[in-house]
Motif scaffolding. Structure first.
Motif, short mmCIF file in Angstrom:
data_model
loop_
_atom_site.label_atom_id
_atom_site.label_comp_id
_atom_site.label_asym_id
_atom_site.label_seq_id
_atom_site.Cartn_x
_atom_site.Cartn_y
_atom_site.Cartn_z
N LEU A 75 -19.01 2.02 -33.73
CA LEU A 75 -18.45 1.02 -32.82
C LEU A 75 -17.10 1.48 -32.27
CD1 LEU A 75 -18.91 -1.81 -31.64
CD2 LEU A 75 -17.75 -2.72 -33.62
N SER A 76 -16.27 2.05 -33.13
CA SER A 76 -14.97 2.57 -32.69
C SER A 76 -15.13 3.72 -31.70
CB SER A 76 -14.16 3.04 -33.89
OG SER A 76 -13.94 2.00 -34.78
N LEU A 77 -16.00 4.65 -32.04
CA LEU A 77 -16.24 5.79 -31.13
C LEU A 77 -16.82 5.34 -29.79
CD1 LEU A 77 -17.65 8.64 -33.40
CD2 LEU A 77 -15.40 8.45 -32.35
N TYR A 78 -17.71 4.36 -29.84
CA TYR A 78 -18.33 3.86 -28.61
C TYR A 78 -17.28 3.22 -27.71
CZ TYR A 78 -22.03 1.74 -25.76
OH TYR A 78 -22.87 1.37 -24.75
N ALA A 79 -16.35 2.47 -28.28
CA ALA A 79 -15.28 1.86 -27.48
C ALA A 79 -14.40 2.94 -26.84
CB ALA A 79 -14.45 0.93 -28.36
N LEU A 80 -14.08 3.98 -27.60
CA LEU A 80 -13.29 5.08 -27.04
C LEU A 80 -14.06 5.85 -25.97
CD1 LEU A 80 -11.60 6.41 -30.28
CD2 LEU A 80 -10.53 5.15 -28.42
#
Length: 133
Positions: A31-36
């Protein structure tokens, strides 16, 4: 009568172990990588928003139990809610432009999946915010 401390703050969290714990940590990392990634690359909003919400709902159902008795590991109900979330949120992505064009006249499937999504989102909100919802 409901005690004041039951109404304040977030709901109780669980710390899953084993493969469920690994999946929960991987989900948070993804989820964090997707937001970035969305900041750096062009992802259409009609794809990004439902997929981001799907990841967030799945994480909520795996990390926040419906009740204190199920704190140890995700239950069948938790997994069912993840599957219902996936069905409701993957549908618009798969349908693509056809889904967008029928916004004024939704199909029966659109309405049913929309209602399921509203109920699932309310349950995730109840779990994460407690009874103060």
């Amino acid at each position: 009568m409901i005690a004041a401390e039951d109404l304040e703050g977030a709901g109780a969290t669980r710390t899953p172990t084993g493969w469920a714990g690994w999946l929960t940590r991987a989900l948070g990392f993804t989820l964090s990588l997707y937001a970035l990634y969305w900041v750096l690359a062009i992802v259409p909003a009609q794809v990004y928003r439902p997929t981001f919400l799907l990841l967030a709902l799945a994480a909520a159902f795996l990390m926040y139990p419906a009740r204190a008795a199920s704190r140890r590991r995700p239950t069948a109900v938790d997994w069912l809610l993840v599957v219902l979330s996936a069905a409701a949120l993957i549908w618009p992505v798969v349908q693509g432009q056809a889904f967008e064009l029928r916004a004024a006249t939704p199909s029966g499937t659109d309405v049913v999946l929309g209602l399921i999504l509203v109920l699932v989102a309310l349950e995730a909100t109840r779990r994460t915010t407690g009874l103060m919802l």
